[in-house]
Design an enzyme around this catalytic site. Structure first.
Site, mmCIF file in Angstrom:
data_model
loop_
_atom_site.group_PDB
_atom_site.id
_atom_site.type_symbol
_atom_site.label_atom_id
_atom_site.label_comp_id
_atom_site.label_asym_id
_atom_site.label_seq_id
_atom_site.Cartn_x
_atom_site.Cartn_y
_atom_site.Cartn_z
ATOM 1 N N CYS A 258 0.797 -1.289 -0.010
ATOM 2 C CA CYS A 258 0.283 0.008 0.122
ATOM 3 C C CYS A 258 0.522 1.020 -0.175
ATOM 4 O O CYS A 258 0.875 1.455 -1.196
ATOM 5 C CB CYS A 258 -0.927 0.093 1.111
ATOM 6 S SG CYS A 258 -2.154 -1.358 1.718
HETATM 7 N N1 SAJ Z 1 5.600 1.983 9.809
HETATM 8 C C1 SAJ Z 1 6.388 2.279 10.146
HETATM 9 N N2 SAJ Z 1 6.519 3.433 11.587
HETATM 10 C C2 SAJ Z 1 5.297 3.730 10.757
HETATM 11 C C3 SAJ Z 1 3.361 3.257 10.375
HETATM 12 C C4 SAJ Z 1 3.881 1.975 10.139
HETATM 13 O O1 SAJ Z 1 7.736 2.507 10.359
HETATM 14 O O2 SAJ Z 1 4.533 4.664 12.106
HETATM 15 C C5 SAJ Z 1 5.905 1.213 8.372
HETATM 16 C C6 SAJ Z 1 5.278 -0.544 9.217
HETATM 17 O O3 SAJ Z 1 6.866 -1.050 9.267
HETATM 18 C C7 SAJ Z 1 5.020 -1.466 7.573
HETATM 19 C C8 SAJ Z 1 5.158 0.035 6.058
HETATM 20 O O4 SAJ Z 1 5.220 1.281 7.460
HETATM 21 O O5 SAJ Z 1 6.200 -1.481 6.869
HETATM 22 C C9 SAJ Z 1 3.679 -0.067 6.497
HETATM 23 O O6 SAJ Z 1 2.559 0.241 7.704
HETATM 24 P P1 SAJ Z 1 0.802 0.414 7.272
HETATM 25 O O7 SAJ Z 1 1.426 0.047 9.014
HETATM 26 O O8 SAJ Z 1 1.046 1.720 6.569
HETATM 27 O O9 SAJ Z 1 0.942 -0.482 7.154
HETATM 28 P P2 SAJ Z 1 0.013 -1.149 5.950
HETATM 29 O O10 SAJ Z 1 1.071 -1.066 4.417
HETATM 30 O O11 SAJ Z 1 -1.357 -2.421 5.714
HETATM 31 O O12 SAJ Z 1 -1.714 0.297 5.392
HETATM 32 C C10 SAJ Z 1 -2.498 -0.616 5.285
HETATM 33 C C11 SAJ Z 1 -2.644 0.764 5.199
HETATM 34 N N3 SAJ Z 1 -4.527 0.221 4.236
HETATM 35 C C12 SAJ Z 1 -5.507 0.749 3.035
HETATM 36 O O13 SAJ Z 1 -4.921 1.374 2.849
HETATM 37 C C13 SAJ Z 1 -6.561 0.614 2.970
HETATM 38 C C14 SAJ Z 1 -2.908 2.090 5.613
HETATM 39 O O14 SAJ Z 1 -3.893 3.815 4.896
HETATM 40 C C15 SAJ Z 1 -3.434 2.094 7.119
HETATM 41 O O15 SAJ Z 1 -3.159 2.978 7.682
HETATM 42 C C16 SAJ Z 1 -2.449 0.429 7.442
HETATM 43 O O16 SAJ Z 1 -2.777 -0.155 6.575
HETATM 44 C C17 SAJ Z 1 -3.237 0.221 8.845
HETATM 45 O O17 SAJ Z 1 -3.171 1.242 9.685
HETATM 46 O O18 SAJ Z 1 -2.671 -1.298 8.977
#
Ligand code: SAJ
Length: 417
Positions: A258
């Site tokens: 994403c």
């Molecule tokens: N990450 C960080 N620091 C943070 C948050 C995330 O390094 O503060 C990293 C995570 O480890 C990962 C990447 O970023 O490697 C993405 O993490 P993510 O929490 O954004 O998870 P995703 O990629 O599954 O994003 C999805 C997205 N959902 C959709 O697109 C429908 C995002 O909008 C959501 O906010 C996220 O899930 C969620 O909160 O679970």
């Protein structure tokens, strides 16, 4: 209603099963025959849909899976949840085009087609609708169309599928009304917006906001260390401000399908339409792509201090999936971390209680148990993802040195990012 969900992946299958559970007659359509076979057998391959839920709607007759185009006739609502990959930064919408042509062949007056696949603003009205008109011989207005972005958060325990508010849109009032009416039966909250373009833009805005802020925190983490400031304490301090601050944390990189991808649809569209780069996304991806190199440098520094050459050192990576408590290895930073360490001559092993057995084919490191023996036998450990299933106290106790990328451990043998 008779519902088609075209594309039974991590977005389509949860929608299809939920729609069947609330009483719709749902056909899960996919071109992947292996997937269809698994679905017919009641075997789920999507993290947030259990096989028992799938079997329940299959056995009740509410849900059926097919690759047979003829089965698509007579739908009231068809939802497109096919992949929209980027090829060298250019959106590849061929799956949407092909699916639209297939559905168009069965489109009746008054029926609706909703796009959920992520794409740039304008895709619904400028690409989907004309194909549906051509394939059906109907005009937009005879049939209904709109866009509703998926908001799947794999492995999320905070928000369930149906609790996450659902943006809905239509190319006209009738479309919005029909599409909202469908999603109102599936989701607790639907949020109508004035056009598909607004919904398309909102989706990209959500993830671009997240990507840019994570990259800012990552860059600040590197700068803070140079200044001798604990970034984690600074983040917690800033988070005491009850307004105007959203808490993000640094990490070993930004993985998944994403965040590193969705904002690039916006970059591409801005460049196409305005002829200027969307600089935030380019800079954010540069910073995030650098994080695996940064954490490896930190580890090499720590080994040097202990007079352990990285060449020949035994390194254990804990937490291999792309995000905390997820099972998905796709685009995980751990792969790049492992690759860099191996290129420096280290002997790298990985441990992750969330990685399904035999899934190590995606990684270039052997998978081991996160046992006290494995940890104690390492020259250094990197905590990349602090999964809830890890025994953090045991790690802290047994590791000769830990680079903790998640600020979960403490002790003389622990350094944080
Ligand atoms: N990450 C960080 N620091 C943070 C948050 C995330 O390094 O503060 C990293 C995570 O480890 C990962 C990447 O970023 O490697 C993405 O993490 P993510 O929490 O954004 O998870 P995703 O990629 O599954 O994003 C999805 C997205 N959902 C959709 O697109 C429908 C995002 O909008 C959501 O906010 C996220 O899930 C969620 O909160 O679970």
């Amino acid at each position: 209603m008779q519902i088609i969900v075209a594309g039974q992946g991590y977005v389509g299958l949860p929608l299809a099963v939920r729609a069947a559970e609330v009483g719709h007659r749902v056909i899960g359509y996919d071109v992947d025959l292996h997937r269809i076979k698994q679905l017919i057998a009641g075997e789920s391959y999507v993290e947030d849909v259990t096989s028992s839920r799938l079997r329940a709607v299959r056995n009740s007759g509410a849900y059926s899976a097919t690759a047979d185009v003829a089965a698509l006739a007579g739908f009231d609502i068809a939802v497109i949840t096919v992949p929209t990959p980027l090829r060298d930064g250019v959106p590849d919408l061929t799956y949407i085009e092909s699916c639209a042509r297939t559905l168009g062949g069965h489109l009746r007056p008054g029926a609706a087609v909703v796009l959920e696949s992520t794409s740039y603003p304008g895709t619904t009205r400028e690409l989907l609708v004309p194909i549906l008109e051509e394939a059906s011989g109907l005009w937009a207005g005879d049939f209904l169309a709109g866009f509703s972005p998926e908001r799947i958060t794999p492995g999320s325990k905070r928000f369930s599928f149906e609790e996450t508010p659902k943006l809905v849109s239509g190319i006209d009032a009738k479309s919005l009304d029909a599409i909202k009416g469908f999603y109102d039966t599936v989701f607790d909250i639907t949020v109508p917006v004035s056009s598909p373009e607004v919904a398309e833009m909102a989706k990209l805005l959500e993830n671009t906001f997240r990507l840019v802020n994570i990259s800012m925190i990552n860059e600040l983490a590197m700068l803070a260390r140079s200044l001798g400031v604990n970034i984690w304490e600074a983040i917690d301090a800033a988070a005491t401000k009850p307004f105007g601050f959203t808490r993000f944390t640094p990490g070993p990189g930004v993985g998944g399908h994403c965040l590193p991808v969705d904002p690039l649809f916006l970059s591409w569209k801005v460049q196409q339409e305005l002829g200027v780069p969307f600089r935030f996304v380019e800079l954010a991806n540069d910073v995030n792509r650098h994080m695996p190199d940064y954490v490896v440098c930190r580890l090499v520094e720590a080994l040097d201090k202990r007079n352990i050459p990285v060449n020949g050192s035994r390194i254990l990576l804990l937490g291999l999936t792309y995000k905390i408590n997820a099972t998905d290895l796709r685009e995980s930073p751990s792969a790049r971390v492992a690759e860099l360490l191996i290129s420096l001559g280290a002997e790298v092993r990985g441990a992750d209680p969330n990685v399904p057995e035999g899934d190590d084919t995606r990684l270039n490191v052997p998978l081991v148990e996160a046992s006290a023996e494995e940890i104690a036998a390492s020259d250094a450990v990197m905590l990349l993802m602090d999964h809830a299933r890890f025994d953090l106290a045991m790690i802290e106790k047994n590791a000769p040195y830990v680079l903790d990328c998640r600020n979960r451990l403490s002790g003389p043998n622990v350094e944080v990012l």
